[in-house]
Design a protein around this motif. Structure first.
Motif, mmCIF file in Angstrom:
data_model
loop_
_atom_site.group_PDB
_atom_site.id
_atom_site.type_symbol
_atom_site.label_atom_id
_atom_site.label_comp_id
_atom_site.label_asym_id
_atom_site.label_seq_id
_atom_site.Cartn_x
_atom_site.Cartn_y
_atom_site.Cartn_z
ATOM 1 N N LYS A 1 -9.315 67.139 89.278
ATOM 2 C CA LYS A 1 -9.810 67.775 88.053
ATOM 3 C C LYS A 1 -10.331 66.753 87.041
ATOM 4 N N LEU A 2 -9.920 65.511 87.219
ATOM 5 C CA LEU A 2 -10.392 64.435 86.345
ATOM 6 C C LEU A 2 -11.532 63.649 86.998
ATOM 7 N N ASN A 3 -12.164 64.279 87.982
ATOM 8 C CA ASN A 3 -13.356 63.737 88.659
ATOM 9 C C ASN A 3 -13.055 62.666 89.690
ATOM 10 N N GLY A 4 -11.794 62.552 90.140
ATOM 11 C CA GLY A 4 -11.497 61.661 91.244
ATOM 12 C C GLY A 4 -12.003 62.243 92.557
ATOM 13 N N ASP A 5 -12.436 61.364 93.459
ATOM 14 C CA ASP A 5 -12.885 61.773 94.797
ATOM 15 C C ASP A 5 -11.669 61.701 95.711
ATOM 16 N N VAL A 6 -11.012 62.852 95.951
ATOM 17 C CA VAL A 6 -9.661 62.888 96.503
ATOM 18 C C VAL A 6 -9.632 63.435 97.928
ATOM 19 N N ILE A 7 -8.933 62.694 98.795
ATOM 20 C CA ILE A 7 -8.517 63.208 100.101
ATOM 21 C C ILE A 7 -7.028 63.509 99.991
ATOM 22 N N PHE A 8 -6.618 64.691 100.414
ATOM 23 C CA PHE A 8 -5.196 65.051 100.347
ATOM 24 C C PHE A 8 -4.663 65.309 101.742
ATOM 25 N N MET A 9 -3.584 64.605 102.109
ATOM 26 C CA MET A 9 -2.873 64.897 103.350
ATOM 27 C C MET A 9 -1.556 65.572 103.012
ATOM 28 N N ALA A 10 -1.342 66.756 103.589
ATOM 29 C CA ALA A 10 -0.108 67.499 103.407
ATOM 30 C C ALA A 10 0.148 68.294 104.679
ATOM 31 N N LYS A 11 1.310 68.937 104.754
ATOM 32 C CA LYS A 11 1.605 69.880 105.839
ATOM 33 C C LYS A 11 2.047 71.196 105.226
ATOM 34 N N VAL A 12 1.506 72.268 105.743
ATOM 35 C CA VAL A 12 1.870 73.612 105.304
ATOM 36 C C VAL A 12 2.201 74.449 106.530
#
Length: 299
Positions: free
Chosen positions: A50-61
């Protein structure tokens, strides 16, 4: 700018707001109920995006409605979700949160899929690490996986920012591989045995952590501000005074914003001030990810 990699938990937060937090064995009536997307990893990833970072997120659901809804929410704020894994054997993470009229909270988490990370899951990150400079991690996934990830990041020359929450002891080997650690007052006391009451105690605790090899220590101290310590400088960065409504995501917002600031080339003090401003906005609203500010809100 390179990408920011966040690895950690994704939960659905179920929140009850009431006049006070119940004591053990006590039932407190009244208050409102809310349901939000949460989890420390997810909160930090969303804060950064939301602050304009270019984000990759690794999680497990889990393969359930909570997991699907979480992924859709990440996509809406522009997060790269290609590294999010689905485990059909367990439920997605759930957190039960109680918030009192002062904005203080207590939280209980059923981790579900967050606890099923394996080393082979982490190895799936190899193809994206070249595009990343900062890796942001928390402790809502198994500790052995955190340590494996920290070691992998060091071997790839990546800067690891560890938010040691929920509070837990860390090995000296793990600490020595960190670029930045960002404990709050309680987490700092658990890590160092030093109760944080003022700048002097924060200084002593930071020096103890840096003695284990951490390059930079940032101790978040709520309304007092954030104390930082590096090899060459230290000091307290003031907070931005606000009237708190819900402090649930303050630390996560701070960490996500901190990494965005550093990734943009801000110096440490500028990045901490930027993160403190973002966190101050988040506590004036209910919820976790919903409370986090967009970039144009930080003046």
């Amino acid at each position: 700018m390179k990408k920011i990699l966040v690895v950690g938990s994704s939960n659905t937060d179920m929140v009850v707001k009431s006049i006070k937090l119940p004591k053990p064995g006590e039932t407190v009536l009244g208050g409102d109920f809310f349901s939000f997307a949460g989890g420390k990893g997810a909160n930090q990833a969303v804060a950064a995006a939301k602050l304009n970072g270019d984000v990759i997120f690794m999680a497990k659901v889990g393969q359930d409605l909570y997991g699907e809804a979480a992924i859709e929410g990440f996509k809406r704020v522009g997060i790269d979700t290609s590294k999010i894994l689905k485990d059909p054997q367990v439920h997605s993470g759930v957190a039960l949160i109680m918030v009192d009229e002062r904005g203080e909270n207590c939280i209980s988490v059923a981790s579900g899929a967050n606890n099923t990370f394996t080393e082979s899951d982490i190895d799936n990150l190899d193809d994206c690490l070249d595009d990343v400079e900062f890796v942001l991690i928390q402790l809502e996934i198994p500790m052995d996986i955190v340590e494996y990830l920290v070691e992998k990041c060091e071997s790839h020359g990546k800067k690891v920012v560890l938010n040691p929450a929920p509070a837990a002891n860390l090995s000296s080997d793990c600490l020595s591989k960190l670029e930045i650690i960002t404990p709050n007052e309680i987490e700092t006391e658990i890590l160092t045995g030093i109760k944080i009451q003022d700048v002097e105690s924060a200084k002593a605790a930071a020096e103890k952590l840096r003695a284990h090899g951490v390059s930079t220590v940032i101790i978040t101290m709520g309304s007092k501000g954030a104390y930082f310590s590096t090899e060459t400088e230290s000091g307290l960065i003031p907070s931005f005074p606000v009237e708190a409504v819900d402090t649930t995501a303050a630390g996560d917002t701070f960490n996500g914003a901190l990494v965005v600031g550093l990734n943009e080339g801000k110096d440490l003090k500028e990045a901490i001030s930027f993160a403190s401003k973002a966190a101050s906005i988040s506590v004036t609203r209910m919820g976790a990810q919903d409370s986090q500010p967009f970039r144009d809100e930080i003046t």
